[in-house]
Write an enzyme that holds these catalytic residues in place. Structure first.
Site, PDB file in Angstrom:
ATOM      1  N   HIS A 115       0.809  -1.225   0.000  1.00 25.88           N
ATOM      2  CA  HIS A 115       0.000   0.000   0.000  1.00 25.88           C
ATOM      3  C   HIS A 115       0.839   1.271   0.000  1.00 25.88           C
ATOM      4  O   HIS A 115       0.353   2.342   0.336  1.00 25.88           O
ATOM      5  CB  HIS A 115      -0.964  -0.008   1.200  1.00 25.88           C
ATOM      6  CG  HIS A 115      -2.027  -1.052   1.079  1.00 25.88           C
ATOM      7  ND1 HIS A 115      -2.796  -1.485   2.128  1.00 25.88           N
ATOM      8  CD2 HIS A 115      -2.444  -1.763   0.000  1.00 25.88           C
ATOM      9  CE1 HIS A 115      -3.636  -2.417   1.702  1.00 25.88           C
ATOM     10  NE2 HIS A 115      -3.434  -2.607   0.422  1.00 25.88           N
ATOM     11  N   CYS A 123       5.622  12.749  -7.966  1.00 26.23           N
ATOM     12  CA  CYS A 123       5.092  13.817  -8.808  1.00 26.23           C
ATOM     13  C   CYS A 123       4.523  13.138 -10.036  1.00 26.23           C
ATOM     14  O   CYS A 123       5.263  12.503 -10.788  1.00 26.23           O
ATOM     15  CB  CYS A 123       6.180  14.813  -9.207  1.00 26.23           C
ATOM     16  SG  CYS A 123       5.524  16.037 -10.380  1.00 26.23           S
ATOM     17  N   GLY A 182      -1.731  -9.789  12.212  1.00 27.87           N
ATOM     18  CA  GLY A 182      -2.404  -8.507  12.433  1.00 27.87           C
ATOM     19  C   GLY A 182      -3.110  -7.907  11.238  1.00 27.87           C
ATOM     20  O   GLY A 182      -3.019  -6.708  11.025  1.00 27.87           O
ATOM     21  N   THR A 183      -3.827  -8.740  10.501  1.00 31.34           N
ATOM     22  CA  THR A 183      -4.656  -8.154   9.439  1.00 31.34           C
ATOM     23  C   THR A 183      -6.080  -8.703   9.537  1.00 31.34           C
ATOM     24  O   THR A 183      -6.278  -9.872   9.848  1.00 31.34           O
ATOM     25  CB  THR A 183      -4.069  -8.410   8.030  1.00 31.34           C
ATOM     26  OG1 THR A 183      -4.975  -7.872   7.056  1.00 31.34           O
ATOM     27  CG2 THR A 183      -3.811  -9.881   7.738  1.00 31.34           C
TER      28      THR A 183
HETATM   29  P1  OAD Z   1      -7.305  -3.579  10.130  1.00 27.82           P
HETATM   30  O1  OAD Z   1      -7.404  -2.390  11.028  1.00 27.82           O
HETATM   31  O2  OAD Z   1      -8.426  -3.838   9.190  1.00 27.82           O
HETATM   32  O3  OAD Z   1      -7.107  -4.887  11.001  1.00 27.82           O
HETATM   33  C1  OAD Z   1      -6.140  -4.946  12.028  1.00 27.82           C
HETATM   34  C2  OAD Z   1      -6.120  -6.343  12.575  1.00 27.82           C
HETATM   35  O4  OAD Z   1      -5.077  -6.414  13.536  1.00 27.82           O
HETATM   36  C3  OAD Z   1      -7.401  -6.786  13.282  1.00 27.82           C
HETATM   37  O5  OAD Z   1      -7.809  -8.054  12.796  1.00 27.82           O
HETATM   38  C4  OAD Z   1      -7.006  -6.863  14.749  1.00 27.82           C
HETATM   39  O6  OAD Z   1      -7.699  -7.894  15.453  1.00 27.82           O
HETATM   40  C5  OAD Z   1      -5.525  -7.186  14.636  1.00 27.82           C
HETATM   41  N1  OAD Z   1      -4.710  -6.796  15.793  1.00 27.82           N
HETATM   42  C6  OAD Z   1      -4.903  -5.773  16.665  1.00 27.82           C
HETATM   43  N2  OAD Z   1      -3.916  -5.715  17.576  1.00 27.82           N
HETATM   44  C7  OAD Z   1      -3.059  -6.734  17.274  1.00 27.82           C
HETATM   45  C8  OAD Z   1      -1.828  -7.202  17.839  1.00 27.82           C
HETATM   46  N3  OAD Z   1      -1.283  -6.602  18.896  1.00 27.82           N
HETATM   47  N4  OAD Z   1      -1.222  -8.254  17.252  1.00 27.82           N
HETATM   48  C9  OAD Z   1      -1.772  -8.877  16.176  1.00 27.82           C
HETATM   49  N5  OAD Z   1      -2.923  -8.472  15.605  1.00 27.82           N
HETATM   50  C10 OAD Z   1      -3.568  -7.413  16.134  1.00 27.82           C
HETATM   51  O7  OAD Z   1      -5.911  -3.449   9.343  1.00 27.82           O
HETATM   52  P2  OAD Z   1      -5.415  -4.140   7.996  1.00 27.82           P
HETATM   53  O8  OAD Z   1      -5.940  -5.519   7.847  1.00 27.82           O
HETATM   54  O9  OAD Z   1      -3.947  -3.948   7.942  1.00 27.82           O
HETATM   55  O10 OAD Z   1      -5.151   0.477   3.587  1.00 27.82           O
HETATM   56  O11 OAD Z   1      -6.083  -3.218   6.918  1.00 27.82           O
HETATM   57  C11 OAD Z   1      -5.781  -3.369   5.565  1.00 27.82           C
HETATM   58  C12 OAD Z   1      -5.788  -2.041   4.872  1.00 27.82           C
HETATM   59  O12 OAD Z   1      -7.031  -1.393   5.108  1.00 27.82           O
HETATM   60  C13 OAD Z   1      -4.767  -1.055   5.371  1.00 27.82           C
HETATM   61  O13 OAD Z   1      -3.501  -1.242   4.788  1.00 27.82           O
HETATM   62  C14 OAD Z   1      -5.334   0.263   4.994  1.00 27.82           C
HETATM   63  C15 OAD Z   1      -6.783   0.022   5.343  1.00 27.82           C
HETATM   64  O14 OAD Z   1      -7.709   0.739   4.645  1.00 27.82           O
HETATM   65  C16 OAD Z   1      -4.834   1.710   3.144  1.00 27.82           C
HETATM   66  O15 OAD Z   1      -4.722   2.670   3.867  1.00 27.82           O
HETATM   67  C17 OAD Z   1      -4.653   1.774   1.685  1.00 27.82           C
END
Ligand code: OAD
Length: 236
Positions: A115, A123, A182-183
């Site tokens: 991302h 630019c 953590g996704t």
């Molecule tokens: P999310 O905020 O959707 O999910 C975060 C995940 O991390 C959740 O499933 C939580 O349960 C988990 N989590 C929280 N604390 C944790 C810890 N200490 N250890 C392990 N896991 C933990 O974030 P992403 O899946 O990264 O895109 O989101 C994907 C994309 O959506 C991001 O890159 C962003 C967003 O829109 C852009 O900005 C382009």
């Protein structure tokens, strides 16, 4: 379930795939969970091309804040362990959805940033991309040519960078150990990665305190935090 330490010598190609939860323990907010960025800010106003075209200053302000917040935070033990694994094994790829540069600050190299990064601008008029590592807000919002610079980030509805995507696909479709940390697994194409790894025959492990959209794809699920799980999974 509790799982035993992994013997990395048993695997030829390892992929760590990280999302916002990886940085959460460093203090960087996630996007969707409690205190998530998209609860406080509408992405439609801050993280899409439309928002950018309507009000670039507002979008820059939002991303300046992301940079300032990231600088207040530091990599944790889990980031360090990924670096250690990379230094101890010949074939380790890190694919991240995170834009905060935390893996690199922990010394991890060749991070595939799906991302983009808040530490780069581009630019679109002169067709270049550069690092902007100013310790705070972006050093410049406009290019010498007069055009707006644009944070080098993939926003909602943007196409992913094809070269970056190809690197990630190659790493994941050839790995034999895939560890997702953590996704929430809701954003494509990242949401398809556990399926890709699984169909390549990789052992798939998820680290997340909560179930994700893709949890059922994994061979092992560690219901805990990255900073707790990684030191248990990798004893080097
Ligand atoms: P999310 O905020 O959707 O999910 C975060 C995940 O991390 C959740 O499933 C939580 O349960 C988990 N989590 C929280 N604390 C944790 C810890 N200490 N250890 C392990 N896991 C933990 O974030 P992403 O899946 O990264 O895109 O989101 C994907 C994309 O959506 C991001 O890159 C962003 C967003 O829109 C852009 O900005 C382009």
């Amino acid at each position: 379930m509790d799982i035993k330490a992994i013997n990395i010598k048993k695997y030829e190609r390892i992929v760590f795939f990280t999302g916002a939860g990886m940085s959460a323990e460093s203090g960087v907010p996630t996007y969707r969970g409690e205190g998530g960025i998209w609860h406080e800010y509408k992405w439609q106003e801050y993280a899409c091309q439309d928002a950018w075209e309507k009000n670039p200053e507002k979008v820059f302000d939002f991303h300046d804040l992301r940079r300032e917040e990231a600088l207040k935070c530091f990599p944790h033990k889990g980031h360090e362990i990924i670096t250690d694994v990379q230094n101890s094994h010949p074939d380790v790829s890190i694919v991240t959805q995170n834009i905060d540069g935390m893996h690199q600050r922990a010394g991890t190299e060749n991070v595939i940033e799906l991302h983009g990064s808040i530490w780069r601008v581009r630019c679109e008029n002169e067709d270049w991309i550069k690092e902007d590592l100013a310790e705070g807000p972006f050093a410049n919002r406009t290019c010498d040519c007069g055009a707006w610079l644009r944070p080098d980030i993939i926003w909602f509805s943007d196409m992913l960078n094809q070269a970056v995507l190809q690197k990630a696909d190659e790493a994941i479709s050839n790995c034999d150990l895939f560890i997702s940390i953590g996704t929430s697994g809701v954003v494509w194409p990242a949401a398809g990665y556990p399926h890709l790894a699984k169909s390549s025959g990789a052992l798939c492990i998820e680290v997340n305190p909560k179930p994700s959209e893709q949890s059922n794809m994994y061979d092992f699920v560690y219901r805990g935090k990255a900073g707790d799980a990684l030191p248990k999974l990798f004893i080097l």
